[in-house]
Design an enzyme around this catalytic site. Structure first.
Site, PDB file in Angstrom:
ATOM      1  N   ARG A 191       0.842  -1.302   0.045  1.00 42.90           N
ATOM      2  CA  ARG A 191       0.020  -0.014   0.157  1.00 42.90           C
ATOM      3  C   ARG A 191       0.796   1.287   0.096  1.00 42.90           C
ATOM      4  O   ARG A 191       1.964   1.139   0.568  1.00 42.90           O
ATOM      5  CB  ARG A 191      -0.863  -0.088   1.242  1.00 42.90           C
TER       6      ARG A 191
ATOM      7  N   GLU B  42      -6.528   6.897   7.744  1.00 42.76           N
ATOM      8  CA  GLU B  42      -5.423   7.838   8.339  1.00 42.76           C
ATOM      9  C   GLU B  42      -4.993   8.697   7.204  1.00 42.76           C
ATOM     10  O   GLU B  42      -4.274   9.642   7.914  1.00 42.76           O
ATOM     11  CB  GLU B  42      -4.445   6.794   8.861  1.00 42.76           C
TER      12      GLU B  42
ATOM     13  N   ARG C 137      -5.371   5.547   0.847  1.00 40.63           N
ATOM     14  CA  ARG C 137      -4.503   4.371   0.972  1.00 40.63           C
ATOM     15  C   ARG C 137      -4.696   3.592  -0.223  1.00 40.63           C
ATOM     16  O   ARG C 137      -6.035   2.851  -0.633  1.00 40.63           O
ATOM     17  CB  ARG C 137      -4.966   3.624   2.148  1.00 40.63           C
TER      18      ARG C 137
ATOM     19  N   CYS D 122       1.006  10.696   9.412  1.00 41.67           N
ATOM     20  CA  CYS D 122       2.042  10.247  10.430  1.00 41.67           C
ATOM     21  C   CYS D 122       3.342  10.171   9.871  1.00 41.67           C
ATOM     22  O   CYS D 122       3.610   9.878   8.610  1.00 41.67           O
ATOM     23  CB  CYS D 122       1.699   8.681  10.778  1.00 41.67           C
TER      24      CYS D 122
ATOM     25  N   THR E 253       5.768   8.370  10.179  1.00 37.99           N
ATOM     26  CA  THR E 253       6.351   7.144  10.016  1.00 37.99           C
ATOM     27  C   THR E 253       6.038   6.696   8.307  1.00 37.99           C
ATOM     28  O   THR E 253       6.740   5.969   7.657  1.00 37.99           O
ATOM     29  CB  THR E 253       5.565   5.886  10.477  1.00 37.99           C
TER      30      THR E 253
ATOM     31  N   ARG F 146       4.299   0.701   2.427  1.00 35.77           N
ATOM     32  CA  ARG F 146       4.230  -0.558   3.141  1.00 35.77           C
ATOM     33  C   ARG F 146       3.873  -1.766   2.232  1.00 35.77           C
ATOM     34  O   ARG F 146       2.966  -2.019   1.974  1.00 35.77           O
ATOM     35  CB  ARG F 146       3.560  -0.513   4.482  1.00 35.77           C
TER      36      ARG F 146
ATOM     37  N   ARG G 232       4.685  -7.202  12.310  1.00 41.19           N
ATOM     38  CA  ARG G 232       3.419  -6.989  12.985  1.00 41.19           C
ATOM     39  C   ARG G 232       2.675  -8.080  13.254  1.00 41.19           C
ATOM     40  O   ARG G 232       2.945  -9.152  12.686  1.00 41.19           O
ATOM     41  CB  ARG G 232       2.443  -6.089  12.000  1.00 41.19           C
TER      42      ARG G 232
ATOM     43  N   GLU H 106      -1.138  -3.758  12.618  1.00 45.75           N
ATOM     44  CA  GLU H 106      -0.454  -2.891  13.435  1.00 45.75           C
ATOM     45  C   GLU H 106      -1.033  -3.158  14.856  1.00 45.75           C
ATOM     46  O   GLU H 106      -2.092  -3.241  15.148  1.00 45.75           O
ATOM     47  CB  GLU H 106      -0.394  -1.584  13.160  1.00 45.75           C
TER      48      GLU H 106
END
Ligand code: ADP
Ligand code: ARG
Length: 338
Positions: free
Chosen positions: A103, A202, A206, A248, A250, A257, A286, A291
């Site tokens: 993603r 988020e 995505r 975020c 990260t 990811r 994970r 997560e």
């Protein structure tokens, strides 16, 4: 706050004094950014960005966190963009890998990120994305499905198949991301259900490629196809230094990811070995549900940890090499040493 979060490590009282009075043009503040970290001392990071400008106004706290998380130098810079890829199948006999998912996160330029967005702008994001997916390339054609008014049984079915997303966890909740859920949330789903877009989770988008195989390159190339199309229809929040800008820290950079779900019966009992191989290849482990979840029936989610200062292609190559090493260890792991 008794916490191992990076925000706790880097936000000194002196730095707080300097940053607390500042505001971005859309009115986002440091206090808003750190709410989730303050309310959840078990955070690993503890800060979110409310808009693109957050990365510049609050750079003196975000840069050290980015530097620490992505293992990049202090003069970090976004790497080259995604290109296609060709690699052997990492688990040709399908002994260990159940599925592969890649993603990327994207946000639309000039619209606040989900923790700071208004209901009106959230609707605008939904409108723009649902319009952009009307003419997807042939293999990726599908349908936009809004969550609003969706019968609970359909939602349950999509969640079980990992196609939809639930209301965010307590970290996202305290950051403000869950406001008005499920309004203006939804998914675009391709007919073969291997390509999807989560809208207003988020991040605004995505973009996901997923299939039940170990074909990391096939999954990656499908993602690139969809992303190239969307990049022509939508303008994403991007900066030369930080790459694609996300809620975020990260996720900035490639915002990618790439993960496999892999069953490791022996290494489950020798997790220090698994962790040492994962660290060597900058991989993150994970749980089966994503997560902050636990590992169920020996199924691990293993993915790249770094997303900035590295190209998408390199991320895929590292994941491939790391998974090959993990499979080798699983095959040769001596059961007497377990
Ligand atoms: P994200 O990938 O968006 O950062 P999560 O870790 O929460 O966040 O993962 C989102 C969902 O995708 C979870 O339900 C997780 O179990 C699922 N998932 C992740 N990787 C895979 C995979 N390789 N195969 C199948 N499902 C996956
Ligand atoms: N905010 C959470 C924390 O600090 C999650 C961080 C990374 N994950 C994410 N989905 N952005 O622990």
């Amino acid at each position: 706050m008794d916490s191992g979060a990076l925000i706790k490590k880097y936000l000194t009282p002196a730095l707080y004094e300097i940053l607390a009075p500042l505001k971005t043009k859309t009115g986002f503040t440091l206090d808003a950014a750190i709410q989730s970290g303050l309310k959840n001392p078990d955070s690993s990071i503890g800060i979110y960005a409310g808009d693109c400008q957050s990365y510049f106004i609050f750079s003196s706290i975000l840069d050290p966190i980015i530097h620490a998380y992505h293992a990049v130098g202090e003069d970090f810079k976004h790497g080259p963009d995604l290109t296609g890829n060709k690699l052997d199948l990492v688990d040709p006999d399908n002994e260990f890998i159940l599925s592969t998912r890649i993603r990327v996160a994207r946000n639309l330029k000039d619209i606040c990120f989900p923790c700071h967005i208004s209901a009106r702008d959230r609707r605008r994001v939904e409108f723009l994305v649902s319009d952009a997916v009307k003419n997807m390339p042939q293999n990726l054609k599908g349908q936009y499905i809004p969550f609003q008014d969706m019968p609970p049984s359909q939602m349950e079915n999509l969640l079980t198949k990992k196609l939809a997303f639930p209301k965010g966890d307590r970290f996202q909740d305290t950051a403000g991301i869950n406001r008005d859920f499920p309004n203006s949330r939804g998914i675009f789903l391709s007919r073969d259900k291997k390509f999807m877009i989560w809208v207003n989770e988020e991040d605004h988008l995505r973009i996901i490629s997923l299939e039940s195989s170990c074909d990391i390159c096939g999954v990656f190339n499908r993602l690139c196809l969809g992303l190239n199309h969307l990049g022509k229809k939508l303008e994403f929040a991007f900066d030369k230094k930080y790459g694609f800008l996300t809620s975020c820290p990260t996720n900035i950079g490639t915002a990618m990811r790439a993960s496999v779900h892999i069953r490791l019966k022996k290494l489950e009992k020798n997790q220090s070995l698994l962790r040492s191989i994962a660290n060597q290849y900058h991989l993150q482990i994970r749980g089966t549900g994503g997560e902050k979840t636990s590992v169920d029936k020996g199924i691990f989610d293993i993915s790249n940890k770094r997303r900035l200062g590295i190209s998408g292609t390199r991320i895929i190559q590292n994941l491939h090499a790391g998974i090959a090493a993990i499979i080798q260890a699983e095959k040769t792991c001596n059961s007497t040493s377990l």
